[in-house]
Design a protein around this motif. Structure first.
Motif, mmCIF file in Angstrom:
data_model
loop_
_atom_site.group_PDB
_atom_site.id
_atom_site.type_symbol
_atom_site.label_atom_id
_atom_site.label_comp_id
_atom_site.label_asym_id
_atom_site.label_seq_id
_atom_site.Cartn_x
_atom_site.Cartn_y
_atom_site.Cartn_z
ATOM 1 N N ASP A 157 0.850 -1.187 0.000
ATOM 2 C CA ASP A 157 0.000 0.000 0.000
ATOM 3 C C ASP A 157 0.888 1.239 0.000
ATOM 4 O O ASP A 157 1.920 1.288 0.695
ATOM 5 C CB ASP A 157 -0.898 0.020 1.236
ATOM 6 C CG ASP A 157 -2.120 -0.857 1.062
ATOM 7 O OD1 ASP A 157 -2.555 -1.049 -0.082
ATOM 8 O OD2 ASP A 157 -2.641 -1.354 2.078
ATOM 9 N N GLN A 186 -7.171 4.962 -2.538
ATOM 10 C CA GLN A 186 -6.356 3.754 -2.480
ATOM 11 C C GLN A 186 -5.272 3.828 -3.540
ATOM 12 O O GLN A 186 -5.537 4.182 -4.688
ATOM 13 C CB GLN A 186 -7.186 2.485 -2.723
ATOM 14 C CG GLN A 186 -6.337 1.208 -2.722
ATOM 15 C CD GLN A 186 -7.078 0.002 -3.265
ATOM 16 O OE1 GLN A 186 -8.233 0.106 -3.672
ATOM 17 N NE2 GLN A 186 -6.415 -1.137 -3.293
ATOM 18 N N SER A 204 -2.073 1.124 -4.434
ATOM 19 C CA SER A 204 -1.336 -0.081 -4.062
ATOM 20 C C SER A 204 -0.701 -0.681 -5.302
ATOM 21 O O SER A 204 -1.084 -0.365 -6.429
ATOM 22 C CB SER A 204 -2.257 -1.104 -3.383
ATOM 23 O OG SER A 204 -3.275 -1.506 -4.276
#
Length: 364
Positions: A70, A98, A100
């Protein structure tokens, strides 16, 4: 966004570590000549009765590595045709929810024991993977109130990368117990980035060696546990280029529909009889800001033109706990596996090692 895939890298390495814990009881033996060019002091170790416990000095390793990490985007700047649009498209307004990366690849490493307790090595990796990005563009007014929020978008960008590096391992052993520390530095090349990305890894491990055969003392398994620190090297970030429509092909239409709907909703309230003058002034200011944002974004050609960006990213988790094993079949062959599991980072490695010696001149 593609440059986020460099993670790669990283990540991407197998950290060298040899289960070379030495038994401390010296052998009763006549003088023996140590036959190999390395390690330095190999003859002294042999004279003390530990020569047969040294690994063969040279090794080649082939490892498969899978990494998930991450990330956090801490800085983001955007230029289109030389014009800076960072005032309307930046870390705050893009609102990354997000980021990642996952990588899979093969790692090749060659090492040499230059001293009985010190191994140096070079590594090369070829990896493929993908970067997962989710964002929900959000704009706020001067008071911090949200005036426009687009639906959340997500995308995955595939990439290829190559990594090159060097490192060293220190090992200490006593009565089948062993400790090791390792450091390596590598750089990653990918077509998505203008510059190479540096990556540093520092680790420490400890474990115990269990013999698996009374007849073959070279056949053993050595489980271990340890701690690993990994992070990018260089605080200036990196630069790259991409067409945003390659990552989010429907972003153009969604953006304009959402902005127009918000402006129309505000206008209905402005025209409503029950809206107070103060509220009307606030809504009119919001519509003016929204119109400016929409015009600038559309005029920029953002959604169809290749854009240049500067980005700085950080790992959400830099320290992980590791566990693994080395299984030596004989002096030449060894298997290795290592695994870690955490909330923001996962690491899996398995590989095969072959070791050999280069004899001194005149030795048969």
């Amino acid at each position: 966004m593609k440059q986020l895939s460099i993670l790669l890298l990283a990540v991407i390495f197998s950290l060298p570590f040899q289960a070379t814990a030495q038994e401390m009881a010296p052998q009763e033996q006549d003088s023996i000549i140590y036959p190999y060019v390395l390690p330095v002091w190999g003859q002294k170790v042999t004279d003390k009765g530990y020569g047969d416990q040294l690994q063969l000095p040279f090794g080649v390793n082939l490892n498969y590595v899978n990494v998930y990490m991450d990330l956090e985007i801490t800085e983001f700047g955007l230029e289109i045709g030389g014009r800076d649009f960072s005032d309307v498209l930046n870390v705050e307004t893009l609102n990354f929810t997000q980021v990642s990366a996952t990588t899979n690849g093969l790692n090749f490493r060659a090492d040499a024991w230059v001293l009985p307790f010190l191994s140096v090595y070079g590594l090369m990796s070829s990896v493929t993977g993908g970067t997962q990005v989710a964002l929900q563009p959000t704009w706020k007014d001067a008071t911090g109130e949200i005036i426009l929020q687009l639906p959340e978008f997500s995308s995955e960008v595939e990439f290829d990368a190559r990594t090159y590096g060097i490192g060293a391992t220190l090992v200490f052993g006593w009565n089948n117990y062993f400790l090791s520390t390792d450091f390596n530095y590598s750089v990653t090349d990918t077509e998505l980035l203008k510059d190479q990305v540096g990556y540093a890894t520092l680790s420490a491990r400890g474990g115990y060696r269990f013999g698996l055969s009374q007849k073959n003392k070279d056949f053993f398994i050595a489980p271990y546990a340890g701690v690993m620190y990994r992070d990018f090297v260089g605080a200036d970030g990196n630069a790259g280029g991409i067409g945003l429509d390659e990552v989010f092909p429907e972003l153009d239409a969604t953006f304009n529909q959402t902005v127009d709907a918000k402006i129309a909703s505000n206008q209905e309230l402005i025209d409503a009889e029950g809206t107070t003058p103060a509220e009307k002034i606030k809504l009119q200011a919001q519509n003016q800001a929204l119109t400016t944002i929409e015009e600038r974004v559309n005029e920029s050609g953002l959604f169809s033109t290749r854009v240049d960006y500067e980005i700085k990213k950080e790992l959400l988790q830099t320290v992980t706990f590791q566990m693994g094993f080395n299984m030596q079949i004989n002096k030449h062959w060894m298997l290795r596996g290592e695994y870690s599991l955490s909330d923001e980072q996962r690491f899996l490695m398995t590989g095969l090692q072959y070791r050999f010696g280069v004899k001194k001149k005149g030795m048969k």
